[in-house]
Design a protein around this motif. Structure first.
Motif, PDB file in Angstrom:
ATOM      1  N   UNK A 130      36.313  38.379  40.593  1.00  0.00           N
ATOM      2  CA  UNK A 130      36.769  39.745  40.312  1.00  0.00           C
ATOM      3  C   UNK A 130      37.776  40.196  41.366  1.00  0.00           C
ATOM      4  N   UNK A 131      37.462  39.896  42.634  1.00  0.00           N
ATOM      5  CA  UNK A 131      38.375  40.266  43.723  1.00  0.00           C
ATOM      6  C   UNK A 131      39.717  39.566  43.547  1.00  0.00           C
ATOM      7  N   UNK A 132      39.665  38.281  43.210  1.00  0.00           N
ATOM      8  CA  UNK A 132      40.910  37.514  43.030  1.00  0.00           C
ATOM      9  C   UNK A 132      41.728  38.028  41.852  1.00  0.00           C
ATOM     10  N   UNK A 133      41.073  38.628  40.875  1.00  0.00           N
ATOM     11  CA  UNK A 133      41.776  39.095  39.673  1.00  0.00           C
ATOM     12  C   UNK A 133      42.447  40.450  39.866  1.00  0.00           C
ATOM     13  N   UNK A 134      42.115  41.139  40.977  1.00  0.00           N
ATOM     14  CA  UNK A 134      42.714  42.448  41.226  1.00  0.00           C
ATOM     15  C   UNK A 134      44.198  42.279  41.557  1.00  0.00           C
ATOM     16  N   UNK A 135      45.012  42.996  40.856  1.00  0.00           N
ATOM     17  CA  UNK A 135      46.452  42.916  41.067  1.00  0.00           C
ATOM     18  C   UNK A 135      47.042  44.322  41.005  1.00  0.00           C
ATOM     19  N   UNK A 136      47.620  44.739  42.121  1.00  0.00           N
ATOM     20  CA  UNK A 136      48.204  46.072  42.224  1.00  0.00           C
ATOM     21  C   UNK A 136      49.715  45.925  42.294  1.00  0.00           C
ATOM     22  N   UNK A 137      50.394  46.410  41.295  1.00  0.00           N
ATOM     23  CA  UNK A 137      51.849  46.265  41.274  1.00  0.00           C
ATOM     24  C   UNK A 137      52.234  44.834  40.958  1.00  0.00           C
ATOM     25  N   UNK A 138      53.255  44.329  41.594  1.00  0.00           N
ATOM     26  CA  UNK A 138      53.741  42.965  41.352  1.00  0.00           C
ATOM     27  C   UNK A 138      53.884  42.234  42.678  1.00  0.00           C
ATOM     28  N   UNK A 139      53.861  40.916  42.580  1.00  0.00           N
ATOM     29  CA  UNK A 139      53.994  40.110  43.792  1.00  0.00           C
ATOM     30  C   UNK A 139      52.659  39.624  44.302  1.00  0.00           C
ATOM     31  N   UNK A 140      52.691  38.436  44.938  1.00  0.00           N
ATOM     32  CA  UNK A 140      51.455  37.836  45.452  1.00  0.00           C
ATOM     33  C   UNK A 140      50.813  38.668  46.543  1.00  0.00           C
ATOM     34  N   UNK A 141      51.620  39.480  47.236  1.00  0.00           N
ATOM     35  CA  UNK A 141      51.071  40.279  48.332  1.00  0.00           C
ATOM     36  C   UNK A 141      50.181  41.416  47.838  1.00  0.00           C
ATOM     37  N   UNK A 142      50.137  41.626  46.518  1.00  0.00           N
ATOM     38  CA  UNK A 142      49.337  42.713  45.949  1.00  0.00           C
ATOM     39  C   UNK A 142      48.129  42.199  45.168  1.00  0.00           C
ATOM     40  N   UNK A 143      47.798  40.929  45.332  1.00  0.00           N
ATOM     41  CA  UNK A 143      46.734  40.301  44.563  1.00  0.00           C
ATOM     42  C   UNK A 143      45.494  40.083  45.433  1.00  0.00           C
ATOM     43  N   UNK A 144      44.313  40.187  44.798  1.00  0.00           N
ATOM     44  CA  UNK A 144      43.059  39.902  45.492  1.00  0.00           C
ATOM     45  C   UNK A 144      42.743  40.919  46.569  1.00  0.00           C
ATOM     46  N   UNK A 145      42.300  40.445  47.732  1.00  0.00           N
ATOM     47  CA  UNK A 145      41.922  41.362  48.817  1.00  0.00           C
ATOM     48  C   UNK A 145      43.139  42.109  49.362  1.00  0.00           C
ATOM     49  N   UNK A 146      44.310  41.528  49.220  1.00  0.00           N
ATOM     50  CA  UNK A 146      45.519  42.240  49.622  1.00  0.00           C
ATOM     51  C   UNK A 146      45.739  43.459  48.732  1.00  0.00           C
ATOM     52  N   UNK A 147      45.227  43.369  47.499  1.00  0.00           N
ATOM     53  CA  UNK A 147      45.329  44.509  46.592  1.00  0.00           C
ATOM     54  C   UNK A 147      44.565  45.713  47.119  1.00  0.00           C
TER      55      UNK A 147
END
Length: 256
Positions: A130-147
């Motif tokens: 679930x954490x890995x599937x979180x995506x805020x905006x675009x780009x790899x820097x906004x995915x997972x815990x970075x999200x």
């Protein structure tokens, strides 16, 4: 065969031999008396056959009675031994049943623990997905815990100058970002409820495993969500198990 059983067997045989000896002595006594008589002893010397019976009876009945008592003691001894063996067998059966019951209980507890842990670790694996599937905006820097970090940065923009109302403002913030955070908070709640409702011992062990999976910015979001109107179940469970133990309070917006 144990020493106790050997001693019991010898005692039982002793009573039988003693009874046999006394019975033989009773039967021999009349004849010994006749042999030891000072004159020849003949049946013709007796006035009647009844006297013969009295003679033999008087010289044997007492000893035969003693022999009977000894045989009765021998019989009682055998029966006592048999009853003792039955009690021992019954005790062995009870002990065996007790061991079987204890082994079953241990096996049952082990199976229950295995089932619990299997479900728990599957839930932890799902949490990671679930954490890995979180995506805020675009780009790899906004995915997972970075999200979570990106959402953390969005929050002050949403709050603006209402830092003193940050807890109530998070309610609206969550509503706007529920598509990213809803599944996450719901699953965290499910994991806590699963642990709380289980009969497993050392629940803190599994709580600590859950805590170890929570990143710095996840804890910040959990703090605000747990104090919002949405966290009807998560709030009390979070407090009960001190879920936010590792929260860095310096990251809370009301401290800025």
């Amino acid at each position: 065969m144990s020493k106790k059983e050997n001693d019991s067997k010898h005692i039982s045989r002793g009573w039988f031999f003693a009874g046999s000896l006394v019975a033989a002595l009773a039967l021999a006594t009349p004849f010994v008396i006749m042999l030891l008589s000072s004159r020849g002893f003949n049946v013709k010397d007796l006035s009647s056959l009844g006297a013969v019976g009295d003679f033999f009876g008087g010289s044997t009945i007492g000893l035969l009675s003693i022999a009977s008592i000894l045989f009765i003691i021998h019989t009682i001894s055998i029966q006592s031994k048999e009853l003792s063996m039955q009690r021992e067998e019954l005790e062995l059966t009870r002990n065996e049943m007790k061991r079987t019951r204890e082994e079953y209980e241990v096996t049952n507890e082990t199976m229950k623990l295995q089932q619990f842990e299997s479900t728990f670790f599957n839930m932890m694996l799902l949490l990671d997905n679930i954490v890995k599937s979180i995506s805020v905006g675009s780009g790899d820097e906004n995915v997972g815990r970075k999200g979570f970090f990106q959402l953390y940065n969005y929050f002050p923009i949403h709050v603006q100058d209402n830092a003193e109302k940050v807890l109530s403002e998070y309610h609206d913030f969550y509503k706007d970002n529920q598509s990213d955070l809803g599944h996450y908070f719901s699953h965290i709640t499910s994991v806590l409820k699963f642990i709380d409702n289980s009969d497993v011992k050392n629940k803190d062990v599994y709580i600590d495993i859950l805590k170890s999976q929570l990143s710095t910015y996840e804890l910040v979001h959990l703090y605000y969500f747990s104090n919002s109107d949405y966290a009807i179940e998560l709030g009390p469970l979070s407090q009960k198990y001190d879920l936010l133990q590792n929260l860095d309070s310096s990251l809370l917006f009301e401290n800025l």
